[in-house]
Design an enzyme around this catalytic site. Structure first.
Site, PDB file in Angstrom:
ATOM      1  N   SER A   1       6.110 -22.012  43.145  1.00  0.00           N
ATOM      2  CA  SER A   1       7.386 -21.695  42.484  1.00  0.00           C
ATOM      3  C   SER A   1       7.980 -22.925  41.828  1.00  0.00           C
ATOM      4  O   SER A   1       8.563 -22.846  40.748  1.00  0.00           O
ATOM      5  CB  SER A   1       8.383 -21.142  43.512  1.00  0.00           C
TER       6      SER A   1
ATOM      7  N   ARG B   1      -0.129  20.627  48.049  1.00  0.00           N
ATOM      8  CA  ARG B   1      -0.158  20.639  49.517  1.00  0.00           C
ATOM      9  C   ARG B   1       0.811  21.676  50.062  1.00  0.00           C
ATOM     10  O   ARG B   1       2.009  21.661  49.736  1.00  0.00           O
ATOM     11  CB  ARG B   1       0.241  19.241  50.017  1.00  0.00           C
TER      12      ARG B   1
ATOM     13  N   GLU C   1       2.852 -15.311  39.022  1.00  0.00           N
ATOM     14  CA  GLU C   1       3.615 -15.596  37.791  1.00  0.00           C
ATOM     15  C   GLU C   1       5.123 -15.634  38.040  1.00  0.00           C
ATOM     16  O   GLU C   1       5.919 -15.199  37.214  1.00  0.00           O
ATOM     17  CB  GLU C   1       3.234 -14.633  36.660  1.00  0.00           C
TER      18      GLU C   1
HETATM   19  N1  COS Z   1      10.309 -21.666  27.609  1.00  0.00           N
HETATM   20  C1  COS Z   1      10.354 -22.895  27.017  1.00  0.00           C
HETATM   21  N2  COS Z   1      10.877 -23.992  27.625  1.00  0.00           N
HETATM   22  C2  COS Z   1      11.371 -23.828  28.870  1.00  0.00           C
HETATM   23  C3  COS Z   1      11.369 -22.587  29.537  1.00  0.00           C
HETATM   24  C4  COS Z   1      10.809 -21.486  28.855  1.00  0.00           C
HETATM   25  N3  COS Z   1      10.783 -20.274  29.433  1.00  0.00           N
HETATM   26  N4  COS Z   1      11.936 -22.745  30.766  1.00  0.00           N
HETATM   27  C5  COS Z   1      12.300 -24.025  30.858  1.00  0.00           C
HETATM   28  N5  COS Z   1      11.957 -24.680  29.713  1.00  0.00           N
HETATM   29  C6  COS Z   1      12.238 -26.075  29.398  1.00  0.00           C
HETATM   30  C7  COS Z   1      13.707 -26.381  29.645  1.00  0.00           C
HETATM   31  O1  COS Z   1      14.485 -26.051  28.492  1.00  0.00           O
HETATM   32  C8  COS Z   1      13.677 -27.870  29.878  1.00  0.00           C
HETATM   33  O2  COS Z   1      13.552 -28.512  28.613  1.00  0.00           O
HETATM   34  P1  COS Z   1      14.375 -29.859  28.235  1.00  0.00           P
HETATM   35  O3  COS Z   1      13.724 -30.925  29.050  1.00  0.00           O
HETATM   36  O4  COS Z   1      14.139 -30.049  26.774  1.00  0.00           O
HETATM   37  O5  COS Z   1      15.796 -29.595  28.622  1.00  0.00           O
HETATM   38  C9  COS Z   1      12.363 -28.078  30.622  1.00  0.00           C
HETATM   39  O6  COS Z   1      11.540 -26.947  30.288  1.00  0.00           O
HETATM   40  C10 COS Z   1      12.561 -28.146  32.146  1.00  0.00           C
HETATM   41  O7  COS Z   1      13.186 -26.951  32.554  1.00  0.00           O
HETATM   42  P2  COS Z   1      14.002 -26.827  33.930  1.00  0.00           P
HETATM   43  O8  COS Z   1      14.924 -28.008  34.052  1.00  0.00           O
HETATM   44  O9  COS Z   1      14.591 -25.466  34.005  1.00  0.00           O
HETATM   45  O10 COS Z   1      12.829 -27.035  35.017  1.00  0.00           O
HETATM   46  P3  COS Z   1      12.834 -26.699  36.563  1.00  0.00           P
HETATM   47  O11 COS Z   1      11.789 -27.533  37.200  1.00  0.00           O
HETATM   48  O12 COS Z   1      14.202 -26.786  37.143  1.00  0.00           O
HETATM   49  O13 COS Z   1      12.359 -25.141  36.565  1.00  0.00           O
HETATM   50  C11 COS Z   1      11.890 -22.992  37.580  1.00  0.00           C
HETATM   51  C12 COS Z   1      12.504 -24.391  37.718  1.00  0.00           C
HETATM   52  C13 COS Z   1      12.055 -22.315  38.927  1.00  0.00           C
HETATM   53  C14 COS Z   1      12.643 -22.214  36.520  1.00  0.00           C
HETATM   54  C15 COS Z   1      10.408 -23.087  37.145  1.00  0.00           C
HETATM   55  O14 COS Z   1       9.728 -24.047  37.924  1.00  0.00           O
HETATM   56  C16 COS Z   1       9.672 -21.769  37.285  1.00  0.00           C
HETATM   57  O15 COS Z   1       9.769 -20.857  36.449  1.00  0.00           O
HETATM   58  N6  COS Z   1       8.883 -21.620  38.378  1.00  0.00           N
HETATM   59  C17 COS Z   1       8.027 -20.482  38.619  1.00  0.00           C
HETATM   60  C18 COS Z   1       6.690 -20.801  38.120  1.00  0.00           C
HETATM   61  C19 COS Z   1       5.700 -19.732  38.319  1.00  0.00           C
HETATM   62  O16 COS Z   1       5.832 -18.680  37.731  1.00  0.00           O
HETATM   63  N7  COS Z   1       4.726 -20.012  39.181  1.00  0.00           N
HETATM   64  C20 COS Z   1       3.684 -19.098  39.456  1.00  0.00           C
HETATM   65  C21 COS Z   1       2.362 -19.684  39.050  1.00  0.00           C
HETATM   66  S1  COS Z   1       1.821 -19.217  37.498  1.00  0.00           S
HETATM   67  S2  COS Z   1       0.473 -17.886  37.827  1.00  0.00           S
END
Ligand code: COS
Length: 395
Positions: free
Chosen positions: A136, A271, A367
């Site tokens: 996550s 059924r 995801e």
């Molecule tokens: N599309 C494009 N850019 C994105 C984005 C998206 N959907 N989401 C975040 N970003 C960008 C942000 O805008 C930020 O950019 P800037 O540095 O220019 O400001 C950067 O990426 C970092 O984003 P953020 O600060 O939100 O990062 P975090 O580490 O806090 O994110 C979550 C935390 C929980 C949101 C993220 O780690 C997440 O979605 N985790 C789940 C991942 C997942 O699905 N894992 C399963 C495995 S994949 S099969």
């Protein structure tokens, strides 16, 4: 027969309607014989080859310069294939997710080299993001990419829960390249199977079997020309890919749920119990009503998200997270109800609702687990409110 009335909704164009009907007919005629539950790898390879030969994978890996995914088409494909067989949905989905970073951020050379094989079903890709301690929390990943001369990096670390691990021809591997701390210091690299220093360390068995593995990188040398996007862009590449594919996970859940509803409805009508069909009992009717309402609500969220992206929205983070969360959670409940309608038969191996009960579970996790989707949705709401306040203050 599944209710296809949703195809009349205004989210779709006639091309989508034709696609949905054609792939449903194709799945009816072709998928069954390709699935051998005793040889999952071979089944996936056969399904990918058949999907490619019939042209369906063009939607998963669009080839045209600057062309991106039509998310409604991806969702219709996943929904329809999941309705038939989970493994067919898996094979289609992974062609898309694995190649997604190349479609979205690859150079023209990378697109020309890697996408045609995905589109014609002769190459299998994989998306290697998760690690034991970074699922996550993507930014916590520990796999490193360190410079080796000017034109290579060396990858060190391990990835796990990697779908298609063991059968993929190439992998998109995310690693810490160090441009900045946290999320801004990750990059994505194309790594071909067989590259020295890269091995499939362990295959993982799960309740709804599909190819899944842990990968290890030990000084694996990768040319810098295999980097997808710029150095430090890896997190954004991963998130942009997930923005597209999260809606499609919801669509797969919707396909499973529709199948469970159809199976449950057929069973309730046929059924006999207390001298009448099970469907005459009001508690059964209440269950069927809740199932059907959940299915339609999930479909509305999924196709709203897909349509919004297809209209050119740069981000559909909130919409995709809502669709994924609601559709997977709802499908779990719908399928559970179908099992209940079947009674003892519902947990018998080989009965469709038992298969669906196993198939749906992982979708609430991969995801981005439901809990992560809630975090993402809430953060998007707060961000939008802050932006509205800032705009008002500037007036
Ligand atoms: N599309 C494009 N850019 C994105 C984005 C998206 N959907 N989401 C975040 N970003 C960008 C942000 O805008 C930020 O950019 P800037 O540095 O220019 O400001 C950067 O990426 C970092 O984003 P953020 O600060 O939100 O990062 P975090 O580490 O806090 O994110 C979550 C935390 C929980 C949101 C993220 O780690 C997440 O979605 N985790 C789940 C991942 C997942 O699905 N894992 C399963 C495995 S994949 S099969």
């Amino acid at each position: 027969m599944a209710d296809r009335s949703f195809l009349t909704w205004p989210f779709f164009e006639d091309g989508h309607r034709a696609f949905a009907e054609e792939i449903a007919t194709w799945a009816d005629d072709n998928v069954g014989p390709l699935v051998d539950h005793h040889d999952i790898d071979k089944s996936c390879q056969s399904i990918v080859a058949a999907l490619g030969a019939s042209g369906w994978l063009k939607a998963a890996a669009p080839l045209g310069a600057g062309e991106s995914h039509d998310v409604r088409t991806l969702c219709l494909a996943r929904e329809t294939l999941a309705y038939h067989t989970g493994l067919a949905d898996f094979a289609f989905a992974m062609q898309g997710l694995g190649s997604g970073p190349v479609v979205l951020a690859g150079t023209p050379e990378q697109r020309a080299k890697y996408l045609p094989g995905v589109a014609d079903g002769t190459a299998i890709p994989a998306f290697a993001l998760s690690e034991e301690d970074a699922g996550s929390d993507v930014a916590a990943m520990a796999t490193t990419a360190e410079p080796d001369g000017n034109d290579h990096v060396r990858l060190n670390g391990a990835k796990t829960w990697i779908s298609n691990g063991g059968i993929a021809d190439w992998y998109v591997v995310f690693a810490r390249s160090g441009e900045a701390p946290g999320a801004r210091g990750l990059s994505a690299y194309l790594v071909e199977a067989g590259t020295p220093g890269f091995e499939v360390a362990e295959r993982i068995d799960v309740i709804a079997p599909h190819p899944l593995a842990t990968l290890e990188f030990d000084g694996c040398r990768v040319p810098i020309e295999n980097r997808i996007g710029g150095g430090g862009d890896g997190f954004k590449v991963a998130m942009a890919t997930l923005d597209i594919f999260r809606s499609t996970v919801g669509a797969a859940a919707l396909g499973f749920a529709r199948r469970a509803l159809d199976e449950g409805l057929a069973r309730a009508r046929s059924r006999q119990i207390f001298g009448a069909p099970l469907a005459d009992l009001q508690l059964t009717q209440a269950g069927l009503a809740d199932m059907a309402t959940g299915v339609d609500a999930a479909a509305l969220l999924i196709y709203r998200s897909a349509w919004t992206k297809d209209q050119g929205a740069a981000r559909v983070t909130r919409e995709a997270s809502m669709a994924k969360m609601f559709a997977t959670e709802t499908a779990q409940t719908v399928i559970d109800r179908a099992v209940q309608i079947f009674g003892g038969l519902g947990v018998k191996s080989g009965v469709k609702v038992e298969e669906l009960y196993r198939e749906i579970r992982a979708l609430r996790i991969y995801e981005g687990a439901t809990e992560v989707q809630k975090v993402v949705i809430a953060r998007e709401l707060v961000k939008a409110a802050e932006a509205a306040d800032a705009a008002a203050a500037a007036r």
